[in-house]
Design an enzyme around this catalytic site. Structure first.
Site, PDB file in Angstrom:
ATOM      1  N   LYS A  98      54.913  29.961 -28.587  1.00 53.82           N
ATOM      2  CA  LYS A  98      54.841  29.830 -30.330  1.00 53.82           C
ATOM      3  C   LYS A  98      55.216  31.120 -31.273  1.00 53.82           C
ATOM      4  O   LYS A  98      54.500  32.152 -30.459  1.00 53.82           O
ATOM      5  CB  LYS A  98      53.303  29.689 -30.263  1.00 53.82           C
ATOM      6  N   GLU A 120      49.122  42.808 -26.443  1.00 54.24           N
ATOM      7  CA  GLU A 120      49.831  44.063 -26.809  1.00 54.24           C
ATOM      8  C   GLU A 120      49.621  44.164 -28.274  1.00 54.24           C
ATOM      9  O   GLU A 120      49.854  43.315 -28.923  1.00 54.24           O
ATOM     10  CB  GLU A 120      50.946  43.763 -26.181  1.00 54.24           C
ATOM     11  N   CYS A 147      54.220  48.710 -32.666  1.00 50.20           N
ATOM     12  CA  CYS A 147      53.294  48.466 -32.370  1.00 50.20           C
ATOM     13  C   CYS A 147      53.504  49.820 -32.257  1.00 50.20           C
ATOM     14  O   CYS A 147      52.013  50.607 -32.521  1.00 50.20           O
ATOM     15  CB  CYS A 147      53.034  47.616 -31.197  1.00 50.20           C
ATOM     16  N   GLU A 167      46.295  50.631 -39.061  1.00 48.06           N
ATOM     17  CA  GLU A 167      48.002  50.709 -39.426  1.00 48.06           C
ATOM     18  C   GLU A 167      48.517  49.982 -40.269  1.00 48.06           C
ATOM     19  O   GLU A 167      47.934  48.932 -41.357  1.00 48.06           O
ATOM     20  CB  GLU A 167      47.920  49.267 -37.727  1.00 48.06           C
TER      21      GLU A 167
HETATM   22  P1  NAI Z   1      49.503  38.454 -36.630  1.00 46.54           P
HETATM   23  O1  NAI Z   1      48.701  38.855 -35.302  1.00 46.54           O
HETATM   24  O2  NAI Z   1      48.937  37.695 -37.380  1.00 46.54           O
HETATM   25  O3  NAI Z   1      50.536  37.543 -35.796  1.00 46.54           O
HETATM   26  C1  NAI Z   1      51.627  37.546 -34.371  1.00 46.54           C
HETATM   27  C2  NAI Z   1      51.349  35.812 -33.681  1.00 46.54           C
HETATM   28  O4  NAI Z   1      48.974  35.787 -33.728  1.00 46.54           O
HETATM   29  C3  NAI Z   1      52.028  34.987 -34.036  1.00 46.54           C
HETATM   30  O5  NAI Z   1      52.623  34.523 -33.846  1.00 46.54           O
HETATM   31  C4  NAI Z   1      50.969  34.416 -35.369  1.00 46.54           C
HETATM   32  O6  NAI Z   1      51.036  32.804 -35.830  1.00 46.54           O
HETATM   33  C5  NAI Z   1      50.004  33.958 -34.065  1.00 46.54           C
HETATM   34  N1  NAI Z   1      48.431  34.235 -34.875  1.00 46.54           N
HETATM   35  C6  NAI Z   1      48.190  34.643 -36.055  1.00 46.54           C
HETATM   36  N2  NAI Z   1      46.688  34.243 -35.837  1.00 46.54           N
HETATM   37  C7  NAI Z   1      46.597  33.461 -34.820  1.00 46.54           C
HETATM   38  C8  NAI Z   1      45.504  32.561 -34.169  1.00 46.54           C
HETATM   39  N3  NAI Z   1      43.889  32.670 -35.270  1.00 46.54           N
HETATM   40  N4  NAI Z   1      45.496  32.203 -32.848  1.00 46.54           N
HETATM   41  C9  NAI Z   1      46.172  32.435 -32.752  1.00 46.54           C
HETATM   42  N5  NAI Z   1      47.535  32.982 -32.679  1.00 46.54           N
HETATM   43  C10 NAI Z   1      47.682  33.115 -34.003  1.00 46.54           C
HETATM   44  O7  NAI Z   1      50.031  38.930 -37.075  1.00 46.54           O
HETATM   45  P2  NAI Z   1      50.379  39.246 -38.467  1.00 46.54           P
HETATM   46  O8  NAI Z   1      49.868  38.802 -39.577  1.00 46.54           O
HETATM   47  O9  NAI Z   1      52.305  38.559 -38.564  1.00 46.54           O
HETATM   48  O10 NAI Z   1      50.593  40.403 -38.756  1.00 46.54           O
HETATM   49  C11 NAI Z   1      49.224  41.126 -39.448  1.00 46.54           C
HETATM   50  C12 NAI Z   1      49.129  42.909 -39.206  1.00 46.54           C
HETATM   51  O11 NAI Z   1      49.169  42.896 -37.542  1.00 46.54           O
HETATM   52  C13 NAI Z   1      51.048  43.417 -39.264  1.00 46.54           C
HETATM   53  O12 NAI Z   1      50.717  44.130 -40.298  1.00 46.54           O
HETATM   54  C14 NAI Z   1      50.459  45.092 -38.354  1.00 46.54           C
HETATM   55  O13 NAI Z   1      49.627  45.407 -38.851  1.00 46.54           O
HETATM   56  C15 NAI Z   1      49.862  44.143 -37.036  1.00 46.54           C
HETATM   57  N6  NAI Z   1      50.961  43.315 -36.375  1.00 46.54           N
HETATM   58  C16 NAI Z   1      51.349  44.129 -34.770  1.00 46.54           C
HETATM   59  C17 NAI Z   1      52.206  44.145 -34.196  1.00 46.54           C
HETATM   60  C18 NAI Z   1      52.225  44.473 -32.588  1.00 46.54           C
HETATM   61  O14 NAI Z   1      53.610  44.539 -32.531  1.00 46.54           O
HETATM   62  N7  NAI Z   1      51.951  44.912 -32.402  1.00 46.54           N
HETATM   63  C19 NAI Z   1      52.747  42.145 -33.712  1.00 46.54           C
HETATM   64  C20 NAI Z   1      53.019  42.109 -35.293  1.00 46.54           C
HETATM   65  C21 NAI Z   1      51.963  42.152 -36.002  1.00 46.54           C
END
Ligand code: NAI
Ligand code: MG
Length: 496
Positions: free
Chosen positions: A189, A264, A298, A399
């Site tokens: 996904k 991660e 990250c 973050e």
């Molecule tokens: P997110 O963690 O919400 O999104 C990452 C993935 O998880 C996407 O594919 C999203 O569709 C999916 N997702 C979201 N809610 C979900 C749920 N309830 N169940 C299953 N999958 C779900 O991150 P987002 O909203 O894009 O970014 C918000 C913050 O998260 C960023 O500002 C950053 O601080 C952090 N982040 C950290 C990352 C890393 O590499 N560790 C990558 C992206 C975001």
């Protein structure tokens, strides 16, 4: 066919991008809905993408299960190796196109996405090698009588992979590689912000000859498609990369069938500069540890601890370096810093810029959204350095995921170790010194999954990467990554 994506509209954008790959077929979302994927440098719509939800996830998991229980179970390790090598060759051949799709869809400059060829292709070739290196052990036991005991390593089963938008090509490969190497099947996904490269990669998986149902890609929103995958009772493992808040939801959603989970997550990584360091290397090193990918990494080294006697000079030099970086549309090969991925991320990051000022931090560079000329159409925030940051400020604890350095002075080594560890995260860390004792003391003292000494963000498929504390659990890269996709079975034979 390789397409110059910046000058020609890729036929894929009007074709398969509107569909998803389930069981070897490109199908529309069951709901018939699509969503727009946009270019964050211009705000323009790039493509309409199928909006998968729970029903599509159900279909994809069923296809993955059929493939797992079917002929894929009998595919030999060397055959999986060949498939991974073929996929590696295809990614190499189409690399410019994939890198350009990453740039269009999430904004990172082509000077960055286009430089990752060896990383992307190398990962697939590394996992191709791992496919033929999986083995159990013969274990001597102490039972009275005669028993032979040994272990088998078996694929965990159907894997749900949920990835973020900050490196769509590499994140996809980091899930596909170990799944294919171990003989699992996968439902990927992609992030709603950047689904195009994963979909194009799915097309290349088919071209490589990976059998139907082994790789399925279902784009859609997190709260619908992502949540359905995380809670699905027929998914054996979820591999997730993203925020810790979503990570917590995934762990909760996994409880229904107690599926295996690897996480991660994010970080607030310390980067420590001692006065004895080679400062000419440490200035660009510490700056790019945060400004690369506009801070959307990250393990970015966002808490910059600088030894007090060089604090003013060093932070001024990092600020000057940041101001010298070229910001703009990532399609321009001269661009060094692109936009943030979305309007939502822009709001989030500019929100933190305001919080930093309210908390009393002193901006040495950047600090405001850029709106001059064409930049107004995109989501641009310049490299920002906040000085006079205290450990308890929100900009030192949370973050931000933008190009924002929080610079903090320190005096001695014991103090900086304690303060560097004063965070709920533990993903990356860096240190800059010529003193081997200091380097060694910090490398052992810091609670984080990676320590970079006189460098930052070095990565290799053979070297494990992952978090301590709230940065998650499990490792990607290295032999341990493959273990995350394997079950261990003990076999006993009465021989006497
Ligand atoms: P997110 O963690 O919400 O999104 C990452 C993935 O998880 C996407 O594919 C999203 O569709 C999916 N997702 C979201 N809610 C979900 C749920 N309830 N169940 C299953 N999958 C779900 O991150 P987002 O909203 O894009 O970014 C918000 C913050 O998260 C960023 O500002 C950053 O601080 C952090 N982040 C950290 C990352 C890393 O590499 N560790 C990558 C992206 C975001
Ligand atoms: Mg989200």
């Amino acid at each position: 066919m390789t397409v110059d994506v910046f000058t020609t509209r890729h036929p894929f954008l009007d074709g398969k991008a509107k569909r998803m790959l389930i069981g070897g077929k490109w199908v529309e979302a069951a709901s018939g809905r699509t969503f727009s994927s946009i270019n964050p440098a211009t705000g323009e719509v790039l493509a309409e993408v199928a909006e998968g939800d729970a029903e599509d996830i159900d279909r994809a998991v069923a296809a993955a299960r059929r493939a797992f229980d079917g002929p894929w179970r009998r595919v030999k390790p060397y055959e999986r190796q060949i498939l991974l090598l073929k996929l590696g060759d295809l990614v190499e051949r189409h690399f410019e196109e994939l890198a350009a799709l990453d740039t269009l869809d999430m904004g990172a400059p082509i000077s960055r996405t286009g430089a990752n060829r060896q990383r992307a292709v190398g990962m697939l070739r590394y996992y191709a090698g791992q496919a033929v290196a999986i083995h159990g052990e013969t274990i001597e036991n102490s039972l009275p009588g005669e028993y032979a005991s040994f272990t088998l390593k078996e694929p965990v089963g159907v894997v749900g992979a949920i990835i973020p938008w900050n490196a769509p090509l590499s994140s996809s490969i980091w899930k596909l590689g170990p799944a294919l190497a171990t003989g699992c099947t996968i439902v990927l996904k992609p992030a709603e912000e950047a689904p195009l490269t994963p979909l194009r990669l799915a097309e290349l998986c088919q071209e490589a000859g990976i059998p139907p149902g082994v790789v399925n890609v279902v784009p859609g929103y997190g709260e619908t498609a992502g949540a359905a995958l995380a809670s699905h009772l027929d998914v054996d493992k979820v591999a997730f990369t993203g925020s810790h808040l979503t990570g917590q939801k995934i762990v909760a959603a996994s409880a229904g069938n107690l599926k295996r989970v690897s996480l991660e997550l994010g970080g607030k990584s310390p980067d420590v500069v001692f006065a004895d360091a080679d400062l000419d290397a440490a200035v660009p090193g510490a700056a790019m540890a945060v400004f690369a990918n506009s801070g959307q990494i990250c393990s970015a080294g966002t808490r910059l601890f600088v030894e007090r006697k060089i604090y003013e000079e060093f932070t001024a030099r990092v600020a000057a370096f940041g101001r010298g970086l070229r910001i703009g549309d990532g399609r321009d090969p001269a661009t060094q810093v692109g936009p943030l991925v979305s309007a939502e991320q822009l709001d989030r990051v500019t929100g933190y810029l305001a919080i930093g000022r309210q908390e009393g931090a002193r901006p040495l560079a950047g600090g405001e959204r850029l709106t001059e000329g064409d930049l107004a159409k995109g989501f641009f925030v310049p490299p920002t350095v906040f000085a006079d940051v205290r450990d308890d400020m929100r900009i030192a604890q949370e973050e931000i995921f933008g190009p924002v350095i929080s610079a903090i002075p320190f005096t001695d080594i014991a103090e900086v170790i304690e303060r560097a560890n004063r965070t709920s995260y533990g993903l990356g860390s860096g240190l800059w010194t010529r003193d081997v004792t200091k380097a060694h003391t910090l490398a052992r003292g810091i609670r984080a999954g990676s320590v970079w000494i006189n460098c930052y963000q070095a990565m290799d498929p053979a070297v494990p990467f992952g978090g301590y504390k709230m940065s998650g659990y499990g490792r990607e890269g290295g032999k341990q990554h493959v273990e995350e996709y394997l079950n261990v079975k003990a076999v006993w034979i009465r021989t006497g």
